[in-house]
Design an enzyme around this catalytic site. Structure first.
Site, short mmCIF file in Angstrom:
data_model
loop_
_atom_site.label_atom_id
_atom_site.label_comp_id
_atom_site.label_asym_id
_atom_site.label_seq_id
_atom_site.Cartn_x
_atom_site.Cartn_y
_atom_site.Cartn_z
N ARG A 1 -46.83 -6.76 -8.68
CA ARG A 1 -46.42 -5.72 -9.64
C ARG A 1 -47.63 -5.17 -10.39
O ARG A 1 -47.73 -3.96 -10.65
CB ARG A 1 -45.37 -6.28 -10.60
N PHE B 1 -34.09 -1.08 -4.17
CA PHE B 1 -33.74 -2.50 -4.34
C PHE B 1 -34.36 -2.99 -5.66
O PHE B 1 -35.04 -4.02 -5.71
CB PHE B 1 -34.23 -3.34 -3.16
N ASP C 1 -30.35 0.47 -6.95
CA ASP C 1 -29.91 -0.86 -6.54
C ASP C 1 -28.40 -0.81 -6.29
O ASP C 1 -27.69 -0.01 -6.91
CB ASP C 1 -30.22 -1.91 -7.60
N ASN D 1 -26.21 2.03 -2.33
CA ASN D 1 -26.81 1.35 -1.19
C ASN D 1 -28.12 2.06 -0.85
O ASN D 1 -28.14 3.26 -0.59
CB ASN D 1 -25.84 1.38 0.00
N ASP E 1 -38.64 -3.28 -2.08
CA ASP E 1 -38.65 -4.74 -2.27
C ASP E 1 -37.25 -5.27 -2.02
O ASP E 1 -36.55 -5.70 -2.95
CB ASP E 1 -39.13 -5.08 -3.68
N CYS F 1 -39.32 -10.50 2.24
CA CYS F 1 -39.28 -11.90 1.83
C CYS F 1 -38.49 -12.74 2.83
O CYS F 1 -38.05 -13.84 2.52
CB CYS F 1 -38.68 -12.03 0.44
#
Length: 480
Positions: free
Chosen positions: A249, A273, A295, A323, A344, A384
């Protein structure tokens, strides 16, 4: 709150499940003859002579396929010694006979007892490591499972509140030792259990949320880079906040300024997101003139808006519930353009079976993000998903660039923050991939009315065939 009587009852019940009676065991200093069934070494796991020597290289797991035989009657969570086919001691750890991860390694010292003192030593060592690397060690990940030689234990610190996940059976049956060690190391006001993760069911454990110690508020505050964020420790994703992206960040700062005809304006930023708005708030803090944060979760957006307001940045951040796959398409169709696009997302691939759909999802969002960027804009993109390794992730981004007729210049490619260490011998622990790319147009000229191959592939990806179910998209974004 779980009382000490509850914890003693839990330990007693665990012993009965194991079929162990502490009075039947001797109490000398030998860990194989300890009086506590959670300390005693209950058997040996003998490894196959044909296996790869991953354990000797420092990998923290023994897989079922590597096991030649088990000696002794062992139950989930028991302590066992791991030896090679010649009987040479290699490690000691928790066994789970029903799991593909057969043993999770705790120590390589045959004289080290797995008892309450073991947990105090390990957690204290983890705390000291964070104090070395964190500017403010009151906020961060204090224990990161296998990387801290405490397999299946996650501890995040939010000032005087700790949030804990116990993801392995061996850790769960020793929760009283863990509680005592955490209290000794951190003197917290409260310890919150966030054991509401599906992976516990694979260990034969129930999902649960509650208090292990003290009394905790529903929300706490996190300080990061001069900003303050409200975190819901009981209902937020994972432990409530994604510390793993802390340093990433901060990497936004040089991307935000230097825009407009005279280079004096701040960037226009799209944050997909967004979760609790950490990236969006950082972008505005660093000087963005406009941020759109998106989000799927109404609760996450409400919290993100609150975080923007408490940092005095609400006037420059617009929030939208939706979405992100759909919003990216809608923005492209509307002709919207941004200087920086941040992706992200949550873990698209939560299993190997979901990998193909995850790769389609990553390609979809990165392709559309590139189309939304102005010439020379920056794509900030992350994954991730542990099952999507660095090479696959970069490959998907390269394909998206080809299909969108873009040229990417890599500015940075990073992993998780320093409070998320990883064992070199366990590449699956490097779950977080984070890249910053400058995006420029490649362009193409049609020949005799034919479209290039890349354009045909682009249409196939861009038809909207990728759905949230294909990538197991959960509500909210973020890492881990």
């Amino acid at each position: 709150m779980r009382s000490s009587d509850d914890l003693r009852a839990f330990a007693s019940a665990a012993s009965e499940v194991y079929g162990l009676v502490s009075g039947d065991l001797r109490t000398s200093g030998d860990p194989r003859t300890s009086g506590d069934p959670r300390t005693a070494v209950r058997g040996r796991v003998v490894l196959s002579p044909t296996r790869k020597r991953r354990l000797e290289a420092g990998h923290p797991w023994v897989f079922r396929t590597e096991v030649l035989r088990t000696e002794g009657e062992v139950a989930p969570g028991d302590v066992v010694d791991v030896v090679n086919h010649q009987g040479v001691f290699l490690a000691r750890g928790f066994v789970h006979p029903a799991s593909q991860i057969f043993v999770r390694v705790l120590t390589y010292d045959p004289a080290e007892r797995i008892d309450a003192d073991f947990f105090r030593r390990r957690i204290e060592a983890a705390r000291r490591l964070r104090e070395r690397f964190l500017d403010d060690p009151a906020f961060g990940r204090m224990v990161f499972g296998e990387a801290d030689f405490l397999p299946g234990l996650i501890v995040d610190r939010f000032g005087d509140v700790l949030v804990v996940q116990m993801l392995s059976y061996g850790m769960d049956v020793r929760r009283d030792w863990i509680r005592e060690a955490l209290v000794a190391a951190f003197s917290p006001r409260a310890i919150v259990l966030r054991n509401d993760v599906p992976v516990r069911e694979k260990e034969g454990l129930p999902q649960e949320v509650g208090l292990l110690y003290g009394e905790a508020p529903e929300a706490v505050e996190v300080r990061e880079h001069g900003l303050v964020f409200r975190v819901d420790v009981f209902r937020g994703q994972k432990t409530g906040y994604f510390y793993d992206q802390r340093e990433n960040r901060a990497a936004l700062k040089p991307l935000i300024k230097g825009w407009g005809p005279d280079g004096a304006a701040g960037a226009e930023v799209l944050d997909c997101f967004s979760h609790t708005g950490a990236f969006a708030v950082h972008a505005a803090h660093y000087g963005a003139r406009r941020v759109l944060a998106v989000d799927a979760s109404e609760e996450a957006i409400a919290l993100a808006r609150e975080n923007a307001e408490r940092n005095g940045l609400l006037d420059r951040i617009e929030f939208r519930v939706g979405n992100c796959f759909d919003v990216l398409r809608e923005l492209e169709d509307s002709g919207a353009r941004f200087d920086v696009v941040i992706l992200d997302p949550p873990a698209f691939a939560k299993s190997r079976q979901a990998l193909e759909g995850a790769l389609r999802g990553y390609k979809e969002i990165n392709l559309r993000a590139m189309r939304l960027l102005r010439e020379g804009g920056f794509l900030v993109t992350a994954s991730c998903s542990a099952f999507v390794d660095r090479e696959r992730f970069l490959g998907v981004i390269s394909e998206a660039a080809f299909d969108s007729r873009k040229i990417l210049r890599r500015i940075a490619f990073r992993t998780a923050a320093a409070d998320h260490p990883a064992l070199l011998a366990a590449p699956e622990e490097d779950y977080l991939k984070f890249g910053i790319f400058e995006v420029r147009s490649r362009g193409w000229r049609p020949s005799r009315g034919k479209r290039p191959v890349g354009h045909r592939r682009e249409e196939r990806i861009g038809t909207g065939a990728v759905r949230a179910r294909d990538v197991e998209e959960g509500e909210g974004g973020g890492s881990e």
